[in-house]
Design a protein around this motif. Structure first.
Motif, PDB file in Angstrom:
ATOM      1  N   GLN A  32      -4.490  11.976   5.454  1.00 24.22           N
ATOM      2  CA  GLN A  32      -3.873  10.955   4.588  1.00 24.22           C
ATOM      3  C   GLN A  32      -4.943   9.985   4.128  1.00 24.22           C
ATOM      4  OE1 GLN A  32      -0.720   9.366   7.187  1.00 24.22           O
ATOM      5  NE2 GLN A  32       0.762  10.316   5.814  1.00 24.22           N
ATOM      6  N   ARG A  33      -4.734   9.413   2.961  1.00 25.19           N
ATOM      7  CA  ARG A  33      -5.626   8.345   2.492  1.00 25.19           C
ATOM      8  C   ARG A  33      -4.778   7.231   1.894  1.00 25.19           C
ATOM      9  NH1 ARG A  33     -10.770  10.776   0.320  1.00 25.19           N
ATOM     10  NH2 ARG A  33     -10.823  11.231   2.528  1.00 25.19           N
ATOM     11  N   LYS A  34      -5.086   5.994   2.301  1.00 20.92           N
ATOM     12  CA  LYS A  34      -4.319   4.846   1.803  1.00 20.92           C
ATOM     13  C   LYS A  34      -4.840   4.371   0.461  1.00 20.92           C
ATOM     14  CE  LYS A  34      -3.015   2.978   6.250  1.00 20.92           C
ATOM     15  NZ  LYS A  34      -3.332   2.038   7.306  1.00 20.92           N
ATOM     16  N   VAL A  35      -3.937   3.819  -0.327  1.00 21.32           N
ATOM     17  CA  VAL A  35      -4.285   3.226  -1.621  1.00 21.32           C
ATOM     18  C   VAL A  35      -3.553   1.892  -1.703  1.00 21.32           C
ATOM     19  CG1 VAL A  35      -4.068   3.483  -4.132  1.00 21.32           C
ATOM     20  CG2 VAL A  35      -4.549   5.487  -2.727  1.00 21.32           C
ATOM     21  N   GLU A  36      -4.301   0.844  -2.085  1.00 24.55           N
ATOM     22  CA  GLU A  36      -3.685  -0.480  -2.213  1.00 24.55           C
ATOM     23  C   GLU A  36      -2.809  -0.531  -3.470  1.00 24.55           C
ATOM     24  OE1 GLU A  36      -6.403  -3.583  -3.187  1.00 24.55           O
ATOM     25  OE2 GLU A  36      -4.838  -5.110  -2.964  1.00 24.55           O
ATOM     26  N   ILE A  37      -1.655  -1.183  -3.363  1.00 28.00           N
ATOM     27  CA  ILE A  37      -0.877  -1.496  -4.570  1.00 28.00           C
ATOM     28  C   ILE A  37      -1.196  -2.957  -4.888  1.00 28.00           C
ATOM     29  CG2 ILE A  37       1.391  -1.543  -5.679  1.00 28.00           C
ATOM     30  CD1 ILE A  37       2.429   0.369  -3.533  1.00 28.00           C
ATOM     31  N   ALA A  38      -2.065  -3.160  -5.870  1.00 29.71           N
ATOM     32  CA  ALA A  38      -2.491  -4.522  -6.205  1.00 29.71           C
ATOM     33  C   ALA A  38      -1.412  -5.198  -7.044  1.00 29.71           C
ATOM     34  CB  ALA A  38      -3.804  -4.461  -6.976  1.00 29.71           C
ATOM     35  N   GLU A  39      -1.425  -6.517  -7.016  1.00 31.24           N
ATOM     36  CA  GLU A  39      -0.424  -7.250  -7.818  1.00 31.24           C
ATOM     37  C   GLU A  39      -0.566  -6.956  -9.299  1.00 31.24           C
ATOM     38  OE1 GLU A  39       0.158 -11.374  -7.101  1.00 31.24           O
ATOM     39  OE2 GLU A  39       0.472 -11.043  -4.951  1.00 31.24           O
ATOM     40  N   THR A  40      -1.792  -6.621  -9.683  1.00 31.79           N
ATOM     41  CA  THR A  40      -2.057  -6.342 -11.106  1.00 31.79           C
ATOM     42  C   THR A  40      -1.718  -4.895 -11.490  1.00 31.79           C
ATOM     43  OG1 THR A  40      -4.301  -5.892 -10.402  1.00 31.79           O
ATOM     44  CG2 THR A  40      -3.894  -8.051 -11.380  1.00 31.79           C
ATOM     45  N   ASP A  41      -1.410  -4.050 -10.518  1.00 33.63           N
ATOM     46  CA  ASP A  41      -1.106  -2.645 -10.832  1.00 33.63           C
ATOM     47  C   ASP A  41       0.190  -2.510 -11.622  1.00 33.63           C
ATOM     48  OD1 ASP A  41      -3.017  -0.736 -10.006  1.00 33.63           O
ATOM     49  OD2 ASP A  41      -2.524  -1.121  -7.903  1.00 33.63           O
ATOM     50  N   THR A  42       0.160  -1.638 -12.627  1.00 30.35           N
ATOM     51  CA  THR A  42       1.401  -1.180 -13.256  1.00 30.35           C
ATOM     52  C   THR A  42       1.691   0.182 -12.635  1.00 30.35           C
ATOM     53  OG1 THR A  42       0.205   0.005 -14.970  1.00 30.35           O
ATOM     54  CG2 THR A  42       0.785  -2.302 -15.443  1.00 30.35           C
ATOM     55  N   LEU A  43       2.861   0.711 -12.931  1.00 28.33           N
ATOM     56  CA  LEU A  43       3.168   2.048 -12.404  1.00 28.33           C
ATOM     57  C   LEU A  43       2.104   3.042 -12.887  1.00 28.33           C
ATOM     58  CD1 LEU A  43       5.010   3.975 -10.882  1.00 28.33           C
ATOM     59  CD2 LEU A  43       6.443   4.141 -12.939  1.00 28.33           C
ATOM     60  N   GLN A  44       1.675   2.867 -14.125  1.00 30.53           N
ATOM     61  CA  GLN A  44       0.696   3.804 -14.683  1.00 30.53           C
ATOM     62  C   GLN A  44      -0.675   3.695 -14.008  1.00 30.53           C
ATOM     63  OE1 GLN A  44       0.202   3.503 -18.942  1.00 30.53           O
ATOM     64  NE2 GLN A  44      -1.387   5.082 -18.901  1.00 30.53           N
ATOM     65  N   THR A  45      -1.147   2.471 -13.749  1.00 30.61           N
ATOM     66  CA  THR A  45      -2.469   2.358 -13.104  1.00 30.61           C
ATOM     67  C   THR A  45      -2.396   2.876 -11.667  1.00 30.61           C
ATOM     68  OG1 THR A  45      -2.111   0.053 -12.426  1.00 30.61           O
ATOM     69  CG2 THR A  45      -3.232   0.410 -14.541  1.00 30.61           C
ATOM     70  N   LEU A  46      -1.246   2.654 -11.017  1.00 29.65           N
ATOM     71  CA  LEU A  46      -1.085   3.163  -9.651  1.00 29.65           C
ATOM     72  C   LEU A  46      -1.093   4.697  -9.654  1.00 29.65           C
ATOM     73  CD1 LEU A  46      -0.593   2.589  -6.658  1.00 29.65           C
ATOM     74  CD2 LEU A  46       1.870   2.558  -7.148  1.00 29.65           C
ATOM     75  N   GLU A  47      -0.398   5.271 -10.623  1.00 30.03           N
ATOM     76  CA  GLU A  47      -0.380   6.741 -10.724  1.00 30.03           C
ATOM     77  C   GLU A  47      -1.784   7.291 -10.932  1.00 30.03           C
ATOM     78  OE1 GLU A  47       4.097   7.509 -12.539  1.00 30.03           O
ATOM     79  OE2 GLU A  47       2.377   7.549 -13.886  1.00 30.03           O
ATOM     80  N   GLU A  48      -2.539   6.630 -11.787  1.00 28.62           N
ATOM     81  CA  GLU A  48      -3.904   7.104 -12.060  1.00 28.62           C
ATOM     82  C   GLU A  48      -4.772   7.034 -10.807  1.00 28.62           C
ATOM     83  OE1 GLU A  48      -3.722   5.834 -16.747  1.00 28.62           O
ATOM     84  OE2 GLU A  48      -5.007   4.681 -15.394  1.00 28.62           O
ATOM     85  N   LYS A  49      -4.652   5.935 -10.071  1.00 30.37           N
ATOM     86  CA  LYS A  49      -5.441   5.795  -8.830  1.00 30.37           C
ATOM     87  C   LYS A  49      -5.074   6.899  -7.845  1.00 30.37           C
ATOM     88  CE  LYS A  49      -4.596   1.348  -7.652  1.00 30.37           C
ATOM     89  NZ  LYS A  49      -4.641   0.064  -6.942  1.00 30.37           N
ATOM     90  N   LEU A  50      -3.757   7.123  -7.709  1.00 33.50           N
ATOM     91  CA  LEU A  50      -3.295   8.111  -6.720  1.00 33.50           C
ATOM     92  C   LEU A  50      -3.735   9.515  -7.091  1.00 33.50           C
ATOM     93  CD1 LEU A  50       0.215   6.636  -5.973  1.00 33.50           C
ATOM     94  CD2 LEU A  50      -1.529   7.093  -4.267  1.00 33.50           C
ATOM     95  N   HIS A  51      -3.661   9.840  -8.375  1.00 32.35           N
ATOM     96  CA  HIS A  51      -4.038  11.206  -8.768  1.00 32.35           C
ATOM     97  C   HIS A  51      -5.523  11.469  -8.488  1.00 32.35           C
ATOM     98  CE1 HIS A  51      -0.146  12.352 -10.002  1.00 32.35           C
ATOM     99  NE2 HIS A  51      -0.089  11.566 -11.057  1.00 32.35           N
ATOM    100  N   LYS A  52      -6.345  10.459  -8.737  1.00 31.79           N
ATOM    101  CA  LYS A  52      -7.781  10.622  -8.476  1.00 31.79           C
ATOM    102  C   LYS A  52      -8.017  10.859  -6.978  1.00 31.79           C
ATOM    103  CE  LYS A  52     -10.191   8.229 -11.431  1.00 31.79           C
ATOM    104  NZ  LYS A  52     -10.695   6.951 -11.970  1.00 31.79           N
TER     105      LYS A  52
ATOM    106  N   GLU B  72       0.837  -1.208   0.000  1.00 33.21           N
ATOM    107  CA  GLU B  72       0.000   0.000   0.000  1.00 33.21           C
ATOM    108  C   GLU B  72       0.865   1.249   0.000  1.00 33.21           C
ATOM    109  OE1 GLU B  72      -2.419  -0.276   3.544  1.00 33.21           O
ATOM    110  OE2 GLU B  72      -0.855   0.669   4.733  1.00 33.21           O
ATOM    111  N   THR B  73       0.265   2.298  -0.534  1.00 38.92           N
ATOM    112  CA  THR B  73       0.889   3.619  -0.461  1.00 38.92           C
ATOM    113  C   THR B  73      -0.267   4.595  -0.230  1.00 38.92           C
ATOM    114  OG1 THR B  73       2.333   5.208  -1.566  1.00 38.92           O
ATOM    115  CG2 THR B  73       0.918   3.892  -3.008  1.00 38.92           C
ATOM    116  N   GLY B  74      -0.165   5.823  -0.673  1.00 44.06           N
ATOM    117  CA  GLY B  74      -1.286   6.724  -0.437  1.00 44.06           C
ATOM    118  C   GLY B  74      -0.942   8.155  -0.757  1.00 44.06           C
ATOM    119  N   VAL B  75      -1.734   9.031  -0.165  1.00 43.28           N
ATOM    120  CA  VAL B  75      -1.641  10.465  -0.439  1.00 43.28           C
ATOM    121  C   VAL B  75      -1.651  11.204   0.893  1.00 43.28           C
ATOM    122  CG1 VAL B  75      -2.950  12.397  -1.404  1.00 43.28           C
ATOM    123  CG2 VAL B  75      -2.802  10.253  -2.674  1.00 43.28           C
ATOM    124  N   SER B  76      -0.869  12.267   0.993  1.00 41.95           N
ATOM    125  CA  SER B  76      -0.837  13.079   2.223  1.00 41.95           C
ATOM    126  C   SER B  76      -1.034  14.553   1.888  1.00 41.95           C
ATOM    127  CB  SER B  76       0.527  12.967   2.916  1.00 41.95           C
ATOM    128  OG  SER B  76       0.870  11.633   3.191  1.00 41.95           O
TER     129      SER B  76
END
Ligand code: GRF
Length: 188
Positions: A152-172, A132-136
């Protein structure tokens, strides 16, 4: 209505989210100025679309940080700016602005601070193998992403995440968390 300034250096998706929310009356504030240290950044185009005044400057044209921050401060005072939100502003804030706006400068960062401060935070978290990572959102001090955390809000780093999908989730999440946090700060 409280006047706020947003400082940004690049794309400006957080700027866009805050500008849209304030113009829709969702936050008790008006974005009255964009401060940008890159005169060709995309965020300037976004500000013009929202009819928000821009102060763009090139740091290389000033003797030092104190010199350009003194000019920024003149602009902030002329527009009666009471609060500053950093949104992808790639510079440390110096003494001039910190002393003029004590406890009234906040920043958003794409990690669960104190983990992964500085540049490349999303990639660092992704490559660390964390699940997991997140936003502060935090108050700004003289350090790099070191001031007291507000939300702060947590975001899961799923096994299926690429760097790009993780970036998109975090920005939202960033956009929502920044708007909610500003709203609650201004209601307090
Ligand atoms: C965001 O990830 C923010 O957390 C960081 O810089 C990025 C800016 O993105 N400080 P944008 O310019 O708002 O799209």
């Amino acid at each position: 209505m409280r006047n706020i300034a947003i400082f940004a250096s690049g794309n400006g998706s957080n700027f866009e989210a805050i500008a849209t929310a304030t113009q829709a009356g969702e936050i008790g504030a008006k974005v009255s100025l964009l401060v940008c240290d890159k005169p060709d950044a995309h965020v300037i185009f976004r500000a013009k679309n929202h009819q928000i005044p821009v102060f763009a400057f090139s740091p290389a044209q000033y003797a030092d940080k104190a010199a350009y921050e003194a000019e920024i401060l003149d602009q902030l005072r002329a527009l009666d700016i009471q609060f500053i939100a950093l949104a992808g502003y790639m510079r440390l804030i110096g003494k001039t602005l910190l002393e003029a706006y004590p406890h009234r400068i906040v920043n958003i960062h794409p990690s669960l601070l104190p983990a992964f401060p500085g540049k490349g935070a999303i990639q660092q978290a992704y490559e660390s193998g964390a699940t997991e990572t997140g936003v502060s959102v935090h108050y700004v001090d003289a350090g790099m992403d070191t001031g007291p955390v507000i939300a702060q809000r947590k975001v899961e780093i799923a096994e299926t995440d690429t760097l790009q999908t993780l970036e998109e989730k975090l920005h939202k999440i960033e956009h929502n968390l920044y708007i909610e946090t500003l709203k609650s700060l201004f209601e307090a």
